[in-house]
Design a protein around this motif. Structure first.
Motif, PDB file in Angstrom:
ATOM      1  N   ILE A   1       0.591  -1.145   0.028  1.00  0.00           N
ATOM      2  CA  ILE A   1      -0.103   0.125   0.089  1.00  0.00           C
ATOM      3  C   ILE A   1       1.050   1.477   0.120  1.00  0.00           C
ATOM      4  CG2 ILE A   1      -1.883   1.222   1.293  1.00  0.00           C
ATOM      5  CD1 ILE A   1      -2.458  -1.438   2.781  1.00  0.00           C
ATOM      6  N   VAL A   2       0.876   2.146  -1.005  1.00  0.00           N
ATOM      7  CA  VAL A   2       1.714   3.231  -1.202  1.00  0.00           C
ATOM      8  C   VAL A   2       0.783   4.445  -1.129  1.00  0.00           C
ATOM      9  CG1 VAL A   2       3.587   4.356  -2.644  1.00  0.00           C
ATOM     10  CG2 VAL A   2       3.248   1.995  -2.797  1.00  0.00           C
ATOM     11  N   PHE A   3       1.309   5.330  -0.227  1.00  0.00           N
ATOM     12  CA  PHE A   3       0.492   6.692  -0.102  1.00  0.00           C
ATOM     13  C   PHE A   3       1.082   7.721  -0.702  1.00  0.00           C
ATOM     14  CE2 PHE A   3       0.514   3.827   3.826  1.00  0.00           C
ATOM     15  CZ  PHE A   3      -0.938   3.727   4.089  1.00  0.00           C
ATOM     16  N   ALA A   4       0.081   8.376  -1.527  1.00  0.00           N
ATOM     17  CA  ALA A   4       0.530   9.604  -2.360  1.00  0.00           C
ATOM     18  C   ALA A   4       0.512  10.977  -1.503  1.00  0.00           C
ATOM     19  CB  ALA A   4      -0.003   9.801  -3.559  1.00  0.00           C
ATOM     20  N   ASN A   5      -0.560  10.949  -0.703  1.00  0.00           N
ATOM     21  CA  ASN A   5      -0.916  11.945   0.450  1.00  0.00           C
ATOM     22  C   ASN A   5      -0.367  11.825   1.577  1.00  0.00           C
ATOM     23  OD1 ASN A   5      -2.378  13.209  -1.923  1.00  0.00           O
ATOM     24  ND2 ASN A   5      -4.157  11.888  -1.484  1.00  0.00           N
ATOM     25  N   GLU A   6      -0.308  12.933   2.244  1.00  0.00           N
ATOM     26  CA  GLU A   6       0.165  12.843   3.763  1.00  0.00           C
ATOM     27  C   GLU A   6      -0.873  12.093   4.695  1.00  0.00           C
ATOM     28  OE1 GLU A   6       2.525  13.964   6.972  1.00  0.00           O
ATOM     29  OE2 GLU A   6       2.903  14.382   4.920  1.00  0.00           O
ATOM     30  N   VAL A   7      -0.444  10.826   5.075  1.00  0.00           N
ATOM     31  CA  VAL A   7      -1.474  10.109   6.000  1.00  0.00           C
ATOM     32  C   VAL A   7      -0.548   9.914   7.038  1.00  0.00           C
ATOM     33  CG1 VAL A   7      -2.479   7.631   6.099  1.00  0.00           C
ATOM     34  CG2 VAL A   7      -2.576   9.069   3.875  1.00  0.00           C
ATOM     35  N   THR A   8      -0.988  10.139   8.269  1.00  0.00           N
ATOM     36  CA  THR A   8      -0.516   9.971   9.565  1.00  0.00           C
ATOM     37  C   THR A   8      -1.066   8.705  10.298  1.00  0.00           C
ATOM     38  OG1 THR A   8      -1.906  11.674  10.723  1.00  0.00           O
ATOM     39  CG2 THR A   8       0.555  12.137   9.772  1.00  0.00           C
ATOM     40  N   ARG A   9      -2.336   8.563  10.133  1.00  0.00           N
ATOM     41  CA  ARG A   9      -3.062   7.301  10.794  1.00  0.00           C
ATOM     42  C   ARG A   9      -3.792   6.613   9.735  1.00  0.00           C
ATOM     43  NH1 ARG A   9      -6.920   7.501  16.058  1.00  0.00           N
ATOM     44  NH2 ARG A   9      -6.125   5.676  16.664  1.00  0.00           N
ATOM     45  N   TYR A  10      -3.766   5.468   9.851  1.00  0.00           N
ATOM     46  CA  TYR A  10      -4.166   3.977   8.812  1.00  0.00           C
ATOM     47  C   TYR A  10      -4.958   3.195   9.735  1.00  0.00           C
ATOM     48  CZ  TYR A  10      -4.883   1.357   4.752  1.00  0.00           C
ATOM     49  OH  TYR A  10      -5.328   0.600   3.565  1.00  0.00           O
ATOM     50  N   PHE A  11      -6.186   2.719   8.890  1.00  0.00           N
ATOM     51  CA  PHE A  11      -6.800   1.758   9.574  1.00  0.00           C
ATOM     52  C   PHE A  11      -6.711   0.499   8.689  1.00  0.00           C
ATOM     53  CE2 PHE A  11      -8.781   5.548  11.318  1.00  0.00           C
ATOM     54  CZ  PHE A  11      -8.502   5.303  12.806  1.00  0.00           C
ATOM     55  N   LEU A  12      -5.835  -0.499   9.013  1.00  0.00           N
ATOM     56  CA  LEU A  12      -5.630  -1.505   7.855  1.00  0.00           C
ATOM     57  C   LEU A  12      -6.928  -2.519   8.021  1.00  0.00           C
ATOM     58  CD1 LEU A  12      -3.797  -3.175   5.955  1.00  0.00           C
ATOM     59  CD2 LEU A  12      -2.893  -4.042   7.938  1.00  0.00           C
ATOM     60  N   ASP A  13      -7.330  -2.758   6.877  1.00  0.00           N
ATOM     61  CA  ASP A  13      -8.543  -3.882   7.022  1.00  0.00           C
ATOM     62  C   ASP A  13      -8.390  -4.474   5.418  1.00  0.00           C
ATOM     63  OD1 ASP A  13     -10.751  -5.192   7.445  1.00  0.00           O
ATOM     64  OD2 ASP A  13     -12.235  -3.722   6.835  1.00  0.00           O
ATOM     65  N   TYR A  14      -7.427  -5.321   5.172  1.00  0.00           N
ATOM     66  CA  TYR A  14      -7.047  -6.110   4.074  1.00  0.00           C
ATOM     67  C   TYR A  14      -7.530  -7.682   4.232  1.00  0.00           C
ATOM     68  CZ  TYR A  14      -4.413  -7.749   0.021  1.00  0.00           C
ATOM     69  OH  TYR A  14      -4.075  -8.168  -1.225  1.00  0.00           O
ATOM     70  N   SER A  15      -8.500  -7.867   3.266  1.00  0.00           N
ATOM     71  CA  SER A  15      -8.753  -9.337   2.930  1.00  0.00           C
ATOM     72  C   SER A  15      -7.788 -10.041   1.980  1.00  0.00           C
ATOM     73  CB  SER A  15     -10.233  -9.245   2.629  1.00  0.00           C
ATOM     74  OG  SER A  15     -10.946  -8.680   3.589  1.00  0.00           O
ATOM     75  N   PHE A  16      -7.778 -11.295   2.192  1.00  0.00           N
ATOM     76  CA  PHE A  16      -6.872 -12.153   1.501  1.00  0.00           C
ATOM     77  C   PHE A  16      -7.558 -13.613   1.532  1.00  0.00           C
ATOM     78  CE2 PHE A  16      -3.198 -15.034   1.210  1.00  0.00           C
ATOM     79  CZ  PHE A  16      -2.853 -14.767  -0.095  1.00  0.00           C
ATOM     80  N   THR A  17      -7.578 -14.228   0.121  1.00  0.00           N
ATOM     81  CA  THR A  17      -8.011 -15.606   0.145  1.00  0.00           C
ATOM     82  C   THR A  17      -6.620 -16.506   0.228  1.00  0.00           C
ATOM     83  OG1 THR A  17      -9.785 -14.818  -1.091  1.00  0.00           O
ATOM     84  CG2 THR A  17      -9.224 -17.243  -1.205  1.00  0.00           C
ATOM     85  N   ILE A  18      -6.731 -17.592   1.052  1.00  0.00           N
ATOM     86  CA  ILE A  18      -5.739 -18.475   1.389  1.00  0.00           C
ATOM     87  C   ILE A  18      -5.790 -19.457  -0.019  1.00  0.00           C
ATOM     88  CG2 ILE A  18      -4.904 -20.409   2.697  1.00  0.00           C
ATOM     89  CD1 ILE A  18      -4.590 -17.722   4.109  1.00  0.00           C
ATOM     90  N   PRO A  19      -4.915 -19.648  -0.557  1.00  0.00           N
ATOM     91  CA  PRO A  19      -4.769 -20.469  -1.617  1.00  0.00           C
ATOM     92  C   PRO A  19      -5.298 -21.941  -1.319  1.00  0.00           C
ATOM     93  CG  PRO A  19      -2.474 -19.538  -1.782  1.00  0.00           C
ATOM     94  CD  PRO A  19      -3.375 -19.166  -0.377  1.00  0.00           C
ATOM     95  N   GLU A  20      -5.951 -22.466  -2.257  1.00  0.00           N
ATOM     96  CA  GLU A  20      -6.717 -23.871  -2.038  1.00  0.00           C
ATOM     97  C   GLU A  20      -5.737 -25.044  -1.944  1.00  0.00           C
ATOM     98  OE1 GLU A  20      -9.949 -24.694  -1.731  1.00  0.00           O
ATOM     99  OE2 GLU A  20     -10.979 -23.102  -2.480  1.00  0.00           O
TER     100      GLU A  20
END
Length: 127
Positions: A76-95
């Motif tokens: 996750i790359v930030f182009a704007n000034e972000v000082t606080r971030y709430f991560l909520d990233y979903s990912f599927t485990i490979p079958e």
């Protein structure tokens, strides 16, 4: 009179140089994080969610989630000034993944290149 003006200019220049050196800011502390789960239990094909609350006084440059065996490489790359971030990233485990313990690195980097690393263990078991 020339000597006095030159002396005065030299003193002013030296004072300005010393003053600017003393104003150097302290480097920002590394990013911090909380509410990062220590372990996630899942089965192949399950969707898991990586969460956390991260702060950086310098502002974030990037957040990286990585584990080669799970084929997870999300940046996750930030182009704007972000000082606080709430991560909520979903990912599927490979079958086709084998039952095992997979450490997922969560790497925070701020604009001052300070790094902080967290780790969430993904325990994959066939149920």
């Amino acid at each position: 009179m020339k000597f006095t003006i030159h002396s005065y200019l030299l003193i002013v220049a030296l004072a300005a140089a010393l003053y600017s050196c003393s104003k150097d800011e302290d480097p920002a502390p590394p990013p911090t994080g909380e509410n990062v789960p220590e372990e996630i239990v899942a089965s192949p094909g399950d969707e898991v969610t990586f969460t956390g609350t991260f702060e950086s006084s310098a502002g974030f440059a990037s957040i990286l989630l990585r584990n080669e065996d799970l084929l997870l490489n999300k940046e996750i790359v930030f182009a704007n000034e972000v000082t606080r971030y709430f991560l909520d990233y979903s990912f599927t485990i490979p079958e086709d993944i084998t039952s095992d313990i997979y450490p997922v690195d969560i790497i925070l980097e701020d604009k001052d290149q300070n790094r902080q690393e967290f780790q969430t263990i993904v325990d994959v078991a066939r149920l």
